[in-house]
Design an enzyme around this catalytic site. Sequence first.
Site, PDB file in Angstrom:
ATOM      1  N   ASP A 110     -30.168 -17.169  16.498  1.00 37.26           N
ATOM      2  CA  ASP A 110     -29.648 -16.860  15.162  1.00 37.26           C
ATOM      3  C   ASP A 110     -28.601 -17.870  14.680  1.00 37.26           C
ATOM      4  OD1 ASP A 110     -31.159 -14.615  15.561  1.00 37.26           O
ATOM      5  OD2 ASP A 110     -29.544 -13.172  15.217  1.00 37.26           O
ATOM      6  N   ASP A 111     -28.435 -17.908  13.373  1.00 38.32           N
ATOM      7  CA  ASP A 111     -27.309 -18.540  12.672  1.00 38.32           C
ATOM      8  C   ASP A 111     -27.419 -20.052  12.466  1.00 38.32           C
ATOM      9  OD1 ASP A 111     -26.468 -15.949  12.862  1.00 38.32           O
ATOM     10  OD2 ASP A 111     -24.627 -16.353  13.978  1.00 38.32           O
ATOM     11  N   HIS A 161     -32.382 -14.919   7.869  1.00 39.52           N
ATOM     12  CA  HIS A 161     -31.153 -14.271   8.382  1.00 39.52           C
ATOM     13  C   HIS A 161     -30.072 -14.236   7.291  1.00 39.52           C
ATOM     14  CE1 HIS A 161     -28.754 -12.656  11.594  1.00 39.52           C
ATOM     15  NE2 HIS A 161     -27.981 -13.708  11.760  1.00 39.52           N
ATOM     16  N   HIS A 165     -24.673 -14.654   5.534  1.00 37.39           N
ATOM     17  CA  HIS A 165     -24.286 -13.952   6.766  1.00 37.39           C
ATOM     18  C   HIS A 165     -23.117 -13.003   6.536  1.00 37.39           C
ATOM     19  CE1 HIS A 165     -23.688 -13.428  11.154  1.00 37.39           C
ATOM     20  NE2 HIS A 165     -24.945 -13.819  11.225  1.00 37.39           N
ATOM     21  N   HIS A 254     -27.750 -17.294  20.110  1.00 34.72           N
ATOM     22  CA  HIS A 254     -27.270 -17.995  18.907  1.00 34.72           C
ATOM     23  C   HIS A 254     -27.306 -19.504  19.100  1.00 34.72           C
ATOM     24  CE1 HIS A 254     -25.693 -13.914  18.451  1.00 34.72           C
ATOM     25  NE2 HIS A 254     -25.715 -14.151  17.149  1.00 34.72           N
TER      26      HIS A 254
HETATM   27 ZN   LIG Z   1     -26.183 -13.852  12.828  1.00 37.76          ZN
END
Ligand SMILES: [Zn+2]
Length: 300
Positions: A110-111, A161, A165, A254
């Site tokens: 993620d991210d 995503h 955020h 991540h």
């Molecule tokens: Zn995230």
Amino acid sequence: MNTKGLFRLPKFVLFGLAALVLTLAVGMAIPIQQNVFSNGLGQSVIASSLAAPATTTQRVTELKKQMMDSWQQEAKQKGVYQEIPKRYQGVTLNAVKPNQNDKIVALTFDDGPWPKYTEQILDILKENNVKGTFFVIGRNMKNFPEIGKRIVTDGHAIANHTWHHWYHRLNPKAAAYEIDATEEIIYKTTGVRTNLFRPPGGVLGNGPAAYAKSKKYSVIMWSADSHDYKRPAVPRLLSNVMRDSKPGGIVLMHDGGGVRDSTVKALPAMIEKFRNSGYRFVTMPEMLEIEDKELQMAKK
Ligand SMILES: [Zn+2]
């Protein structure tokens, strides 16, 4: 010599020449017209303008090469994109339950995209021939498009995503923007249109997840949390993941949004541990496809 005859002859030859010139002109105009084609990305490419003085053979060769390149590019992108089976559209998932405990697992990141860490993770996945799923943030896609593109050209699945955020409650318009703008930047950058969504922080009740579901996204949570954002030592990170590992499991890690040294350090050992326990790695679209086929078979 009869001047009349001389006059008559050129007139006759001229007529023939005119017909010949006309035929040639038409013959040359047709291939030039055909050299305008679509490269599959919504852009028209005029091949003749790239090789103006080239012979017809050269032009055809050039045209074939360009068509091949655009076809390969398209195929690469289409290979990554898979429509989600109906049963998973608008549904939230933490894992799937494969038949006979088929040992499939999905590594998710993620991210990103994020400089250094995303690239290091992509290198490790490539070395180990593993395909993963990257839940990217829209504004990071905008800032680091080349890294975002590499996720797709390396053969991984890319997913949504949100743009910012955010964790706080969003009104319907803001929630829609978070999903739609991210979907568009992913599409614009990579050619892939995703319908997989993971809510930031796993927050399901603040707007974006509900909007994503209304747009038939599959909302993908996880079954094993690496807690890598706490930057644990490698053995700790590995035990966080392995103690919750199961067939059909989804591992949360991540690659962006901060220092991800722990993730990078632990990943090769994690891949080895899973493989030693008989697991194989699948992307999220693959996992849903496998599970869908199994459920269809079971019904029959
Ligand atoms: Zn995230």
